[in-house]
Scaffold this motif. Structure first.
Motif, short mmCIF file in Angstrom:
data_model
loop_
_atom_site.label_atom_id
_atom_site.label_comp_id
_atom_site.label_asym_id
_atom_site.label_seq_id
_atom_site.Cartn_x
_atom_site.Cartn_y
_atom_site.Cartn_z
N GLY A 175 -1.16 16.10 30.68
CA GLY A 175 -2.55 16.57 29.93
C GLY A 175 -3.01 17.75 29.70
O GLY A 175 -3.79 18.20 29.30
N GLY B 37 0.01 19.65 26.53
CA GLY B 37 0.26 18.66 25.45
C GLY B 37 -0.08 19.62 24.45
O GLY B 37 0.28 19.46 22.67
N LEU B 38 -0.54 20.90 24.90
CA LEU B 38 -0.09 22.06 22.94
C LEU B 38 0.64 22.57 23.09
O LEU B 38 1.46 23.18 22.10
CB LEU B 38 -1.25 23.47 23.69
CG LEU B 38 -3.27 22.99 24.62
CD1 LEU B 38 -3.56 24.10 24.87
CD2 LEU B 38 -2.97 22.47 22.86
N TRP B 39 2.04 22.83 23.99
CA TRP B 39 3.22 22.80 24.10
C TRP B 39 4.25 21.64 23.65
O TRP B 39 5.14 21.99 22.70
CB TRP B 39 3.68 23.35 25.00
CG TRP B 39 2.95 24.93 25.35
CD1 TRP B 39 2.25 25.23 26.77
CD2 TRP B 39 3.17 25.53 25.36
NE1 TRP B 39 1.74 25.80 26.59
CE2 TRP B 39 2.19 26.88 25.57
CE3 TRP B 39 3.77 26.89 24.38
CZ2 TRP B 39 1.94 28.11 25.81
CZ3 TRP B 39 3.66 27.81 23.98
CH2 TRP B 39 2.64 28.86 24.59
N GLY B 40 3.98 20.56 23.60
CA GLY B 40 5.08 19.12 23.39
C GLY B 40 5.95 20.03 23.84
O GLY B 40 6.56 20.27 25.07
N TYR C 30 8.68 14.77 28.73
CA TYR C 30 7.73 15.16 28.36
C TYR C 30 6.65 14.04 28.07
O TYR C 30 5.29 14.07 28.48
CB TYR C 30 7.58 15.68 26.52
CG TYR C 30 6.25 15.69 25.43
CD1 TYR C 30 5.39 17.23 26.44
CD2 TYR C 30 5.44 15.20 25.63
CE1 TYR C 30 3.68 17.60 25.62
CE2 TYR C 30 4.59 15.26 24.40
CZ TYR C 30 3.49 16.13 24.65
OH TYR C 30 2.69 16.55 23.43
N ASN D 3 -3.27 19.68 32.21
CA ASN D 3 -2.78 21.07 32.06
C ASN D 3 -2.07 21.53 30.63
O ASN D 3 -1.24 23.09 30.45
CB ASN D 3 -1.27 20.99 33.33
CG ASN D 3 -1.77 21.06 34.50
OD1 ASN D 3 -2.80 21.10 35.06
ND2 ASN D 3 -0.63 20.03 35.63
N ASP D 4 -2.62 21.48 29.46
CA ASP D 4 -2.73 21.64 28.70
C ASP D 4 -1.79 21.79 28.14
O ASP D 4 -0.54 21.90 26.76
CB ASP D 4 -2.69 23.21 28.41
CG ASP D 4 -4.01 23.67 28.51
OD1 ASP D 4 -5.13 22.80 28.21
OD2 ASP D 4 -4.62 24.33 29.24
#
Length: 109
Positions: free
Chosen positions: A72, A77-80, A63, A74-75
């Motif tokens: 980041g 960061g929202l999922w971790g 990650y 590509n989003d």
């Protein structure tokens, strides 16, 4: 010694098992591929680690590597690090038996 790829289905079934006692016991052999190099970097000098602990730390490493490569945007960061659960299982499956062996302490299969 069974190939670690044979353990992959067991590992995936018990990934979230709270009673699971799967662990990786390292033989002391040097890493021979990128997956083993990553595992060695994460495990350090430990002789044995919990498979759950190892999977979590591999996912974290993957990650953060992706975040450093601008993922980041590509989003991700929202999922971790949970996004890398399957990839971390593949990293463990690429480990040679000469490097580390998966043990089932509690026979939870």
């Amino acid at each position: 010694m069974p190939k670690l790829r044979e353990w992959l289905p067991l590992f995936q079934r018990h990934r979230f098992c709270s009673k699971c006692q799967l662990s990786v016991e390292f033989t002391g052999a040097p890493p021979d591929n990128p997956s083993e190099t990553l595992i060695k970097k994460i495990a350090g000098n430990r002789r044995t680690v919990s498979i759950h602990w190892l999977e979590e730390h591999i996912a974290d490493a993957l990650y953060y590597a992706e975040l450093r490569h601008s993922a980041g945007v590509n989003d991700i960061g929202l999922w971790g690090s949970a996004v890398f659960g399957k990839e971390s299982a593949k990293v463990v499956a690429e480990m040679r038996p000469e490097f580390g062996v998966i043990r089932d302490k509690d026979n939870c299969a």
